[in-house]
Write a protein that holds these residues in place. Structure first.
Motif, PDB file in Angstrom:
ATOM      1  N   ALA A 201       0.815  -1.214   0.000  1.00  0.00           N
ATOM      2  CA  ALA A 201       0.000   0.000   0.000  1.00  0.00           C
ATOM      3  C   ALA A 201       0.850   1.265   0.000  1.00  0.00           C
ATOM      4  O   ALA A 201       0.473   2.278  -0.607  1.00  0.00           O
ATOM      5  CB  ALA A 201      -0.933  -0.011   1.210  1.00  0.00           C
ATOM      6  N   VAL A 202       2.006   1.276   0.691  1.00  0.00           N
ATOM      7  CA  VAL A 202       2.812   2.503   0.804  1.00  0.00           C
ATOM      8  C   VAL A 202       3.299   2.977  -0.561  1.00  0.00           C
ATOM      9  O   VAL A 202       3.064   4.134  -0.949  1.00  0.00           O
ATOM     10  CB  VAL A 202       3.969   2.276   1.787  1.00  0.00           C
ATOM     11  N   PRO A 203       3.965   2.158  -1.377  1.00  0.00           N
ATOM     12  CA  PRO A 203       4.386   2.653  -2.695  1.00  0.00           C
ATOM     13  C   PRO A 203       3.216   2.937  -3.622  1.00  0.00           C
ATOM     14  O   PRO A 203       3.294   3.841  -4.468  1.00  0.00           O
ATOM     15  CB  PRO A 203       5.286   1.535  -3.230  1.00  0.00           C
ATOM     16  N   VAL A 204       2.120   2.210  -3.467  1.00  0.00           N
ATOM     17  CA  VAL A 204       0.958   2.485  -4.317  1.00  0.00           C
ATOM     18  C   VAL A 204       0.404   3.867  -4.012  1.00  0.00           C
ATOM     19  O   VAL A 204       0.004   4.627  -4.903  1.00  0.00           O
ATOM     20  CB  VAL A 204      -0.117   1.395  -4.115  1.00  0.00           C
ATOM     21  N   ARG A 205       0.381   4.223  -2.720  1.00  0.00           N
ATOM     22  CA  ARG A 205      -0.086   5.549  -2.339  1.00  0.00           C
ATOM     23  C   ARG A 205       0.811   6.634  -2.929  1.00  0.00           C
ATOM     24  O   ARG A 205       0.340   7.671  -3.408  1.00  0.00           O
ATOM     25  CB  ARG A 205      -0.099   5.655  -0.809  1.00  0.00           C
TER      26      ARG A 205
ATOM     27  N   VAL B 254       7.631  -5.357  -4.883  1.00  0.00           N
ATOM     28  CA  VAL B 254       6.792  -5.881  -5.967  1.00  0.00           C
ATOM     29  C   VAL B 254       7.295  -5.303  -7.284  1.00  0.00           C
ATOM     30  O   VAL B 254       7.309  -4.080  -7.472  1.00  0.00           O
ATOM     31  CB  VAL B 254       5.308  -5.517  -5.736  1.00  0.00           C
ATOM     32  N   ARG B 255       7.712  -6.173  -8.174  1.00  0.00           N
ATOM     33  CA  ARG B 255       8.301  -5.705  -9.425  1.00  0.00           C
ATOM     34  C   ARG B 255       7.298  -4.916 -10.256  1.00  0.00           C
ATOM     35  O   ARG B 255       7.662  -3.930 -10.916  1.00  0.00           O
ATOM     36  CB  ARG B 255       8.811  -6.900 -10.228  1.00  0.00           C
ATOM     37  N   GLU B 256       6.046  -5.313 -10.251  1.00  0.00           N
ATOM     38  CA  GLU B 256       5.048  -4.619 -11.053  1.00  0.00           C
ATOM     39  C   GLU B 256       4.860  -3.177 -10.586  1.00  0.00           C
ATOM     40  O   GLU B 256       4.616  -2.270 -11.398  1.00  0.00           O
ATOM     41  CB  GLU B 256       3.699  -5.371 -10.998  1.00  0.00           C
ATOM     42  N   ILE B 257       4.972  -2.925  -9.272  1.00  0.00           N
ATOM     43  CA  ILE B 257       4.833  -1.560  -8.771  1.00  0.00           C
ATOM     44  C   ILE B 257       6.022  -0.712  -9.223  1.00  0.00           C
ATOM     45  O   ILE B 257       5.874   0.457  -9.610  1.00  0.00           O
ATOM     46  CB  ILE B 257       4.697  -1.566  -7.239  1.00  0.00           C
ATOM     47  N   ASN B 258       7.229  -1.277  -9.195  1.00  0.00           N
ATOM     48  CA  ASN B 258       8.398  -0.557  -9.709  1.00  0.00           C
ATOM     49  C   ASN B 258       8.245  -0.255 -11.194  1.00  0.00           C
ATOM     50  O   ASN B 258       8.588   0.831 -11.667  1.00  0.00           O
ATOM     51  CB  ASN B 258       9.662  -1.371  -9.457  1.00  0.00           C
ATOM     52  N   ASP B 259       7.715  -1.234 -11.933  1.00  0.00           N
ATOM     53  CA  ASP B 259       7.472  -1.000 -13.356  1.00  0.00           C
ATOM     54  C   ASP B 259       6.440   0.103 -13.551  1.00  0.00           C
ATOM     55  O   ASP B 259       6.537   0.921 -14.488  1.00  0.00           O
ATOM     56  CB  ASP B 259       6.984  -2.291 -14.023  1.00  0.00           C
ATOM     57  N   LEU B 260       5.440   0.145 -12.675  1.00  0.00           N
ATOM     58  CA  LEU B 260       4.433   1.187 -12.769  1.00  0.00           C
ATOM     59  C   LEU B 260       5.035   2.570 -12.509  1.00  0.00           C
ATOM     60  O   LEU B 260       4.681   3.559 -13.172  1.00  0.00           O
ATOM     61  CB  LEU B 260       3.306   0.901 -11.766  1.00  0.00           C
ATOM     62  N   GLY B 261       5.959   2.652 -11.573  1.00  0.00           N
ATOM     63  CA  GLY B 261       6.635   3.931 -11.330  1.00  0.00           C
ATOM     64  C   GLY B 261       7.416   4.382 -12.538  1.00  0.00           C
ATOM     65  O   GLY B 261       7.397   5.569 -12.910  1.00  0.00           O
TER      66      GLY B 261
END
Length: 618
Positions: free
Chosen positions: A323-327, A350-357
């Protein structure tokens, strides 16, 4: 710009998408996902546990039935052994009717070898007992005067060995069961030899099965009396079997029954009937059968509950890490509209969250270029739309002009064709003339159908709605197809319909006319029916036929252009395959729902639903 606070702008926080009451944190969704994945597996394991336990119970119940059958075989073998012993003694001459002394001597020897034998007896062919070791030798007595007289009479009547019911104790005589064996002579029963046996013999046989202490075995006679029982034979032998057991014994010769025993315990009993008429049962306590299921369910609930709790805790922990990086990504995305620089986004496991960034950074860089390209594409699309509208208007003008110009040559050809017919005397020339007329009719029909389709596609036809009486329209369209129907011997029928609808009379008439023509064209026997059914605020006009029908997979295909079922040779007399296409396009133009149902080999039903008029037709 870089020192702006790291938070979501108020304008986004106040929007329904970001602050909806139905929205849930990612941790909640992870918990739901874990439970959604885990609960079916837990449910499956519970079902398998229950099924396994029920299978064990079924195996135990089968064991009760098998044991009852084994007991029945053992009782039959024991009674059969008694019968063979008596028959062997008679054949050996040890139990003669005319030598009481020898009879008594042999009987004493047999009793010594069989401790449960109480007395041996001999009766003549009339049922008179001549010798009874329990009372000695005396004048013949009728069998009815003795407790085992019933078995004697049964053996004489059937010519087969007979076993009596339980004979309760009387005075000094103990409880007995009589076994009577007929003595045939020249095809008739000349006498009966028998033995009275104490039923403790069979209680001991039941006890030898080695069952647990709270299990029980029973032997029930023909009258529903307990002959033998293990354990506690002394307390329960001679008592009437429970009603649930006697009812089960009357229903089927073998099976399962459940109820309360004479001791007051709930049991499940397997039973089987012996060849001599007794029923043998073997029972287990109900709690013995139910305990494995209850224990398995309790264990499954405890284990599954613990797994659910652990999985939910793990999901909450993982959800917090996500939740923290998604926020942070949410705040960064919200700032793109105001052209804010991206705030630092904490790295995630989570690799997908890094890719989203990374993708968000790329989007911020190319957002402006995308906006410019979008404006250019919108201008190009507007230009193409204007060109398409101009082309459509030109097509409409062409169709309006071509509709008259293309039909005029056919009208002239029809006139010349008629004039040419007056001067033809040769039969061959007349045949060629008829073929020419047929070709002209096909060409004109094709042209008219194509012009109809094109006109409907162009949008130049505008419905002119009016209130109209359906009855007059149906009558007119039936009159149009009457000659073709009469030529094929078909019956045209219509049900009375006095409704007034709101539609375009010309276009609705074209729909009904095409449906009727199509029905007559593809019906060889039977007839065509036009019916009306009233629906809420509307009228459904139905055309039924008894033709060949339409396969289910082709119910939509028949509405396409140039599609004809059952006409591979493209015979022009069976139409051009454009009628139903015109019907569908016209129905769509009017906003009238159209549907079809068909049963191959029985016929089809086409229906168009038309709104009812608020008033009556003039």
């Amino acid at each position: 710009m870089m020192d702006r606070p790291y938070s979501l702008p108020a304008v986004y926080a106040a929007t329904p998408a970001a602050g909806s009451r139905r929205a849930r944190p990612v941790r909640w969704h992870l918990v739901a996902l874990v439970l959604a994945a885990l609960l079916p597996a837990l449910l499956l394991s519970g079902v398998l546990t229950v099924r396994h336990t029920l299978a064990q119970r079924a195996a135990l119940e089968d064991g009760l039935r098998d044991t009852a059958n084994a007991l029945a075989l053992a009782i039959d073998a024991d009674l059969g052994g008694i019968v063979h012993t008596l028959e062997g003694a008679v054949v050996a001459g040890g139990l003669p009717g005319d030598d009481p002394v020898r009879f008594l001597t042999t009987a004493a020897a047999l009793k010594d070898g069989h401790p449960y034998w109480h007395a041996l007896f001999l009766a003549d062919g009339y049922g008179h007992v001549t010798i009874d070791t329990a009372s000695g030798v005396g004048a013949p007595r009728k069998a009815t005067a003795l407790p085992y007289g019933t078995a004697i009479r049964q053996a004489i009547a059937t010519g087969k060995p007979a076993v009596s019911s339980y004979l309760p104790a009387a005075g000094e005589r103990p409880a007995l069961v009589a076994v009577a064996v007929p003595l045939p002579r020249r095809g008739l029963v000349d006498g009966v030899v028998g033995v009275a046996v104490r039923p403790e013999r069979w209680s001991r046989l039941l006890a030898e099965r080695g069952a647990p202490a709270d299990w029980l075995g029973v032997a029930v006679d023909q009258d529903g009396t307990l002959v033998a029982r293990a354990p506690d034979a002394a307390h329960y032998a001679g008592r009437t079997a429970p009603d649930w057991l006697t009812a089960a014994l009357r229903t089927a010769p073998e099976g399962l029954a459940s109820g309360r025993s004479l001791q007051g315990h709930d049991v499940t009993l397997g039973y089987a009937r012996s060849a001599f008429g007794w029923s043998l049962g073997f029972a287990a306590p109900q709690e013995t059968l139910d305990a494995p299921l209850a224990r398995a369910l309790a264990e499954a609930l405890l284990l599954n509950g613990a797994l659910v709790v652990l999985a939910a805790l793990a999901a909450l922990h993982i959800g917090r890490r996500i939740a923290v990086p998604v926020r942070a990504l949410t705040v960064a995305a919200a700032g793109l509209e105001r052209d804010w620089p991206l705030p630092p986004i904490p790295p995630s496991s989570v690799r997908e969250i890094n890719d989203l960034g990374a993708a968000l950074s790329w989007a911020a860089h190319h957002l402006r270029e995308g906006a410019v390209e979008r404006e250019r594409l919108l201008e190009r699309e507007a230009e193409r739309r204007r060109e398409a509208e101009q082309a459509n208007a030109a097509k409409s003008r062409f169709l309006a002009a071509a509709s008259h110009d293309l039909r005029q040559p056919f009208q002239a050809m029809r006139l010349y064709h008629f004039l040419l017919e007056q001067g033809l005397a040769d039969e061959r020339a007349r045949e060629v003339h008829r073929q020419l007329g047929t070709a002209m009719e096909s060409g004109e029909s094709l042209l008219n159908a194509l012009l109809d389709v094109s006109t409907l596609e162009s949008g130049t036809v505008q419905p002119r709605l009016a209130d109209m009486a359906v009855r007059d329209l149906i009558a007119a369209k039936l009159a149009e197809v009457q000659p073709a129907a009469a030529a094929k011997g078909l019956h045209l029928r219509s049900r009375a319909c006095d409704m007034v609808v709101r539609s375009d009379p010309l276009l609705l008439g074209r729909i009904l006319g095409n449906l009727l023509a199509n029905a007559v064209r593809y019906t060889e026997h039977g007839g065509v029916l036009v019916a009306c059914r009233r629906r809420t605020g509307a009228l459904r006009i139905e055309v039924w036929d008894t033709g060949a029908g339409i396969p289910p997979e082709q119910l939509e295909t028949v509405f396409e252009e140039f599609v004809q079922l059952g006409n591979p040779a493209r015979d022009p007399s069976r139409g051009l395959g454009l009628g139903l296409s015109v019907v569908r396009r016209t129905a769509r133009l009017l906003g009238h729902p159209l549907d079809v149902r068909s049963v191959p080999g029985r016929g089809s039903r086409f229906a168009v639903t038309v709104p009812l008029a608020t008033g009556r037709a003039p």
